[in-house]
Design an enzyme around this catalytic site. Structure first.
Site, PDB file in Angstrom:
ATOM      1  N   GLU A 270      46.951  46.541  33.906  1.00 54.91           N
ATOM      2  CA  GLU A 270      46.002  47.348  34.670  1.00 54.91           C
ATOM      3  C   GLU A 270      46.025  48.808  34.226  1.00 54.91           C
ATOM      4  O   GLU A 270      44.991  49.468  34.185  1.00 54.91           O
ATOM      5  CB  GLU A 270      46.303  47.243  36.164  1.00 54.91           C
ATOM      6  CG  GLU A 270      46.012  45.877  36.773  1.00 54.91           C
ATOM      7  CD  GLU A 270      44.553  45.470  36.669  1.00 54.91           C
ATOM      8  OE1 GLU A 270      43.695  46.345  36.437  1.00 54.91           O
ATOM      9  OE2 GLU A 270      44.260  44.271  36.807  1.00 54.91           O
ATOM     10  N   TYR A 353      44.068  51.710  43.421  1.00 55.37           N
ATOM     11  CA  TYR A 353      43.564  50.568  42.651  1.00 55.37           C
ATOM     12  C   TYR A 353      44.697  49.757  42.026  1.00 55.37           C
ATOM     13  O   TYR A 353      44.774  48.540  42.193  1.00 55.37           O
ATOM     14  CB  TYR A 353      42.611  51.038  41.550  1.00 55.37           C
ATOM     15  CG  TYR A 353      42.401  49.969  40.511  1.00 55.37           C
ATOM     16  CD1 TYR A 353      41.700  48.819  40.828  1.00 55.37           C
ATOM     17  CD2 TYR A 353      42.962  50.079  39.240  1.00 55.37           C
ATOM     18  CE1 TYR A 353      41.541  47.799  39.895  1.00 55.37           C
ATOM     19  CE2 TYR A 353      42.807  49.078  38.304  1.00 55.37           C
ATOM     20  CZ  TYR A 353      42.101  47.943  38.646  1.00 55.37           C
ATOM     21  OH  TYR A 353      41.966  46.937  37.733  1.00 55.37           O
ATOM     22  N   ASP A 371      38.031  49.243  41.447  1.00 58.01           N
ATOM     23  CA  ASP A 371      37.836  50.009  40.211  1.00 58.01           C
ATOM     24  C   ASP A 371      36.354  50.277  40.024  1.00 58.01           C
ATOM     25  O   ASP A 371      35.539  50.021  40.918  1.00 58.01           O
ATOM     26  CB  ASP A 371      38.436  49.264  39.018  1.00 58.01           C
ATOM     27  CG  ASP A 371      37.652  48.008  38.641  1.00 58.01           C
ATOM     28  OD1 ASP A 371      36.784  47.565  39.431  1.00 58.01           O
ATOM     29  OD2 ASP A 371      37.900  47.456  37.557  1.00 58.01           O
TER      30      ASP A 371
END
Length: 612
Positions: A270, A353, A371
């Site tokens: 991520e 996030y 996101d």
């Protein structure tokens, strides 16, 4: 509750709130009848031309209107729209003991201090006030109240809260005058003050109930409890989540971090995926996992090696924050990544996030991960014109998604939303709406305004900086300089550069000051590199240095071998165009070379003979 003497008709028009014109057929004859509308709300979603309606014959012979309009058909279902019906049905429901089993008293229209509540109920030792609100407004299977601003409704809710403070049990019952509803929510668009008063009352002890009804032309009774949702957006997202998950099961891409979604792998992927395309990340992720397979190895790695692994991905502070967070985990969490969303937020470089992604995908927590892809899908789904780059806008989307994340598949739900934004609800150009599982619910598609969302405030223009890059070499060495430990491209290695677009004369002067004897200076092509807030407009020169003349140790300049530079020193992508002049392979070029070398070492010996 039951009606008597019901007549069927077809709605034609509504001259005002109190009356409607209805066509009634008796045998072969048709007449237009003016009837009383018992619900003075807007009801325009129900009373559409030629809708089948049901009328109750009035028991008052001298009345101007002979009928009351009590119900209407919508999409094959009968909806009661008699404003008196919810209280009548609620009284029968309360008296039956369906909710308070030991009920001994049900008294309608009871005064309390300066208030008048629909019901006062006694059940054993319990003393209860209950206010009833009839609900006819429905959108996308979600019931809402009110359909228009009602100061009286706000007052009732606030008075219930006062009664709760005095020790009474206080309830507000939303009677949804139909079946086929997935949930109920206060109508923030019609009256934000009512929604706010309702949730404030809930915090003060008022219990919020919603029940649907079995409705027939001649009557209505309360049936089943309906979930109460904080917002329409959250309610709709929850309702349509199963469609998205089914689509995801059939269409999700095979990605390396999805194969083994451990907290560490999800976290690293991520962070890498921020501001970077999936295809670009794949090889970097594979190499990173091979070199630094766990949190302990990430915490120990030298900065130069870490940045070299990151070379070409850009936004190098992400890599430094990864290592800083790994050190935190080793020191504060015994080397184990915390599974809790709030604890993850305490780690360096992890925002809402990333914390949501790790907590939901790897740890099964029902939290959102919002996101840019998710913001785009959300803004188009609801035609939300808020500034999605604004912190408040993102926080509001997170709040709505908190209401909708399914507890049994939170990680899949978040990944499905991101996948939808990445592959269907595209950021540039027309979205692929025909492939979208939510197309029938999407406001932007319905209005054909997809490209107007998401709205983002106009960014300030980037600052332009002109630079002159010097590629200085003597044989198999080149001159590098390490950038400062803070600021843009902190801690990376660069070719020395001068501010502005320098002339050959200015370059010679600078070289002389640095003790570099130049044998030859040749101009190089211009190049441009864009950062988030600044653009570098670069010109360059190739400088062949005199190997016999030693360079002074000044300004952090040093000679490094070309092979050593490839292997050891992380050079930012801003300089890749000039690294190519030395045939240095950096970033993804070097990664491809490593992969090719690995492929060439694959065992290609023939298998042992035998068999058929």
């Amino acid at each position: 509750m039951k009606y008597g003497n019901i007549t069927e008709g077809r709605f034609k028009r509504r001259p005002n709130r109190f009356i409607a014109e209805v066509e009634i057929q008796t045998g072969a004859q048709t007449r237009l009848e003016t009837v009383h509308v018992k619900n003075t709300g807007r009801c325009r979603e129900l009373l559409v031309p030629d809708a089948v309606v049901y009328l109750e014959k009035s028991g008052s012979p001298g009345r101007k209107t002979a009928y009351d309009l009590v119900a209407v058909e919508k999409e094959g279902q009968i909806v009661n729209m008699d404003s008196a019906a919810p209280n009548r049905a609620a009284q029968e429901w309360l008296a039956s003991g369906a909710y308070f089993p030991d009920v001994t008293l049900v008294r309608p229209e009871t005064v309390y201090k300066d208030s008048r509540f629909d019901f006062y109920v006694e059940a054993g030792e319990r003393r209860i006030f209950l206010e009833v609100k009839g609900v006819t407004l429905e959108e996308q299977g979600i019931a809402m109240f009110p359909d228009a601003p009602s100061e009286r409704a706000v007052k009732h809710v606030q008075e219930l809260a006062e009664a709760a403070k005095e020790g009474y049990e206080s309830y507000i019952l939303f009677v949804i005058q139909r079946k086929g509803i997935c949930c109920f929510t206060p109508n923030r668009d019609a009256q934000p003050a009512f929604a706010q008063a309702l949730w404030e009352a809930g915090r003060q002890g008022v219990r919020i109930l919603a029940y649907d009804c079995l409705v027939q032309a001649d009557g209505m009774r309360l049936a089943d409890p309906v979930e109460v949702a904080p917002s329409f957006e959250g309610a709709l997202l929850k309702r349509i989540a199963p469609r998205l998950l089914s689509w995801y099961d059939e269409n999700k891409r095979s990605l390396p971090w999805r194969e083994q979604p451990t907290p560490y792998r999800v976290w690293v992927s991520e962070i890498m995926l921020q501001q970077t395309r999936v295809e670009a990340v794949k090889p970097y992720f594979a190499r990173f996992m091979e070199r630094l397979p766990d949190i302990a190895s990430l915490a120990r790695v030298e900065d130069d090696e870490l940045l070299k692994l990151w070379e070409g991905l850009g936004y190098y502070s992400r890599a430094r924050n990864l290592k800083a967070a790994a050190c935190q985990i080793m020191e504060q969490y015994n080397g184990q990544m915390p599974p809790d969303y709030r604890e993850l937020l305490k780690l360096k470089g992890i925002g809402s996030y990333t914390a949501g992604a790790v907590a939901s995908i790897a740890c099964g927590q029902p939290v959102p991960a919002v996101d840019g892809n998710v913001l785009r899908v959300y803004s188009r789904l609801f035609a939300d014109g808020s500034d999605m780059a604004d912190t408040a806008g993102k926080r509001r989307v997170e709040e709505r998604l908190f209401e909708a994340v399914p507890k049994d598949r939170p990680g899949d739900f978040n990944q499905a939303l991101m996948e939808l934004g990445a592959t269907v609800c595209l950021p540039n150009g027309a979205p692929r709406c025909s492939l979208c599982p939510w197309q029938e619910f999407c406001c932007a598609k319905r209005e054909q305004t997809q490209l107007q969302y998401p709205h983002r405030a106009e960014k300030k223009p980037r600052r332009i900086e002109e630079r002159t890059v010097l590629v200085i070499r003597d044989g198999e060495r080149c001159v590098l300089r390490k950038r400062p430990p803070k600021g843009l491209l902190a801690g990376l290695y660069e070719f020395p550069s001068l501010p502005g677009h320098a002339s050959v004369r200015e370059v010679r002067k600078w070289l002389k000051e640095e003790g570099i004897g130049a044998v030859r200076i040749e101009p190089l092509a211009a190049s441009k590199h864009i950062f988030s807030h600044v653009e570098w407009h670069m010109t360059g020169y190739m400088v062949l240095a005199d190997a016999l003349e030693p360079m002074r140790e000044k300004d952090g300049l040093f000679f490094a071998g070309l092979a050593e530079t490839e292997e050891k020193y992380p050079v930012p992508s801003a300089f890749f165009a000039y690294a190519g002049c030395l045939k240095l392979r950096t970033g993804s070029d070097r990664l491809r070379r490593e992969q090719a070398a690995g492929d060439s070492m694959t065992d290609t010996r023939p298998s042992p003979s035998g068999g058929l």
